[in-house]
Design a protein around this motif. Structure first.
Motif, PDB file in Angstrom:
ATOM      1  N   GLY A   1       0.787  -1.204   0.051  1.00  0.00           N
ATOM      2  CA  GLY A   1       0.023  -0.156  -0.063  1.00  0.00           C
ATOM      3  C   GLY A   1       1.026   1.183   0.078  1.00  0.00           C
ATOM      4  N   ARG A   2       2.144   0.994  -0.509  1.00  0.00           N
ATOM      5  CA  ARG A   2       2.650   2.407  -0.320  1.00  0.00           C
ATOM      6  C   ARG A   2       4.009   2.172  -1.698  1.00  0.00           C
ATOM      7  N   GLU A   3       4.739   3.122  -2.065  1.00  0.00           N
ATOM      8  CA  GLU A   3       5.738   3.020  -2.765  1.00  0.00           C
ATOM      9  C   GLU A   3       6.966   2.802  -2.128  1.00  0.00           C
ATOM     10  N   VAL A   4       7.813   1.872  -2.587  1.00  0.00           N
ATOM     11  CA  VAL A   4       8.964   1.656  -2.153  1.00  0.00           C
ATOM     12  C   VAL A   4      10.013   1.858  -2.952  1.00  0.00           C
ATOM     13  N   PRO A   5      11.103   2.353  -2.465  1.00  0.00           N
ATOM     14  CA  PRO A   5      12.385   2.918  -3.270  1.00  0.00           C
ATOM     15  C   PRO A   5      12.995   1.598  -3.831  1.00  0.00           C
ATOM     16  N   LEU A   6      13.362   1.708  -5.202  1.00  0.00           N
ATOM     17  CA  LEU A   6      14.286   0.746  -5.875  1.00  0.00           C
ATOM     18  C   LEU A   6      15.369   0.615  -5.314  1.00  0.00           C
ATOM     19  N   GLU A   7      16.281   1.400  -4.937  1.00  0.00           N
ATOM     20  CA  GLU A   7      17.412   1.238  -4.357  1.00  0.00           C
ATOM     21  C   GLU A   7      17.451   0.339  -3.080  1.00  0.00           C
ATOM     22  N   GLU A   8      16.513   0.647  -2.134  1.00  0.00           N
ATOM     23  CA  GLU A   8      16.453   0.096  -1.076  1.00  0.00           C
ATOM     24  C   GLU A   8      16.296  -1.447  -1.227  1.00  0.00           C
ATOM     25  N   VAL A   9      15.252  -1.958  -2.256  1.00  0.00           N
ATOM     26  CA  VAL A   9      15.140  -3.315  -2.632  1.00  0.00           C
ATOM     27  C   VAL A   9      16.401  -3.831  -3.179  1.00  0.00           C
TER      28      VAL A   9
END
Length: 230
Positions: free
Chosen positions: A205-213
Motif C-alpha cells: 500500500g505504498r511506494e518502495v524505493p528501488l535502491e532500497e530493494v
C-alpha cells in the motif's frame, strides 16, 4: 567467495541490454574454450546486471504467441516493444519501476546444477520480500515467486527465465516493485491463465524505493551464492 562484477545500468533499452548480456556470455565462453584448447587455467568472470527497461514484452523460446493479446499496430500505439528471445519460459512484461536482474555467471565457479541455480534466484527474492513482511513461496511447476499459492488469490510478484550455454547463464528475474500492473492485462503472463500478478507497492500500500530493494537483493544473493560484489 566468488567475485561478481556488479553493474547497475539504470534505464536501458531491452535490445541494447540483451546484446550486452550476449557479449559478456560469449567472452566467458571463449575463455573456457581457450582454457580447454590450450591447457590453460585463466579465470572466468562473473557478472550481475541491474536494469530498468522501457515498456517491453518478451517471449521465451518455449512460449506461445497466442499469449500476446495485442497485434503489431496496437503495440505501436501503446509504444510497447516486443521481442522473441532465447530464454526459457513464456511471455512476460518489463517496464519502469520494475527491478530486473541479469546474472551472467559461470556456474562452474559455483555448482553445475541449473535447477539449483533457479531455486537460489527464487530464494534471493523470497528472503528479500520477507524483509517487508511478505510471505512468498514457489508454485510447483511454475517458476517464479508467488503469494497465496494454492488459493484462489494466488498471484505472481517475480518472474524468472534463464538460458545457459556451457554452464554460463544469462537473462534472470523481474521483480515488480512499483510497476504499473495494467501492462500485464495485454498478455497471459508466463502463459498461465487465471492467475494474477502483483507488486510490492500493491501488497504494502505504498511506494518502495528501488535502491532500497536492490540493497536487500544484493545481500541475499551474496549469502546464498557465497559471493561478493566488486
Amino acid at each position: 567467495m566468488q567475485k561478481v562484477i556488479l553493474q547497475d545500468l539504470g534505464k536501458k533499452a531491452y535490445q541494447e541490454t540483451w546484446d550486452y548480456q550476449t557479449e559478456l556470455l560469449q567472452e566467458t565462453v571463449k575463455t573456457k574454450f581457450d582454457n580447454r584448447q590450450n591447457g590453460t587455467n585463466n579465470p572466468t568472470k562473473n557478472h550481475f546486471l541491474f536494469v530498468e527497461h522501457p515498456h517491453v514484452y518478451t517471449l521465451g523460446k518455449s512460449g506461445s504467441l497466442d499469449n500476446l493479446l495485442l497485434n503489431e499496430e496496437q503495440l505501436k500505439q501503446k509504444r510497447i516493444e516486443f521481442y522473441k528471445i532465447n530464454r526459457g519460459g513464456d511471455i512476460t512484461y518489463h517496464g519502469p519501476e520494475q527491478i530486473v536482474g541479469y546474472p551472467i555467471l559461470d556456474l562452474e565457479n559455483f555448482f553445475t546444477d541449473i535447477h539449483k541455480y533457479l531455486r537460489l534466484l527464487e530464494e534471493t527474492i523470497i528472503l528479500t520480500l520477507a524483509e517487508y513482511g511478505l510471505k512468498t513461496t514457489r508454485s510447483e511447476g511454475e517458476t517464479g515467486v508467488w503469494l497465496d499459492v494454492g488459493t484462489p488469490f494466488a498471484r505472481k510478484i517475480c518472474a524468472l527465465g534463464v538460458r545457459a550455454s556451457r554452464w554460463v547463464t544469462m537473462h534472470g528475474f523481474a521483480l515488480n516493485v512499483n510497476t504499473n500492473l495494467g501492462y500485464f492485462d495485454h498478455i497471459i503472463p508466463c502463459g498461465i491463465k487465471g492467475k494474477a500478478v502483483t507488486s510490492l507497492q500493491l501488497e504494502l500500500g505504498r511506494e518502495v524505493p528501488l535502491e532500497e530493494v536492490k540493497t536487500k537483493i544484493k545481500k541475499h544473493f551474496c549469502a546464498l551464492f557465497e559471493a561478493e560484489f566488486v
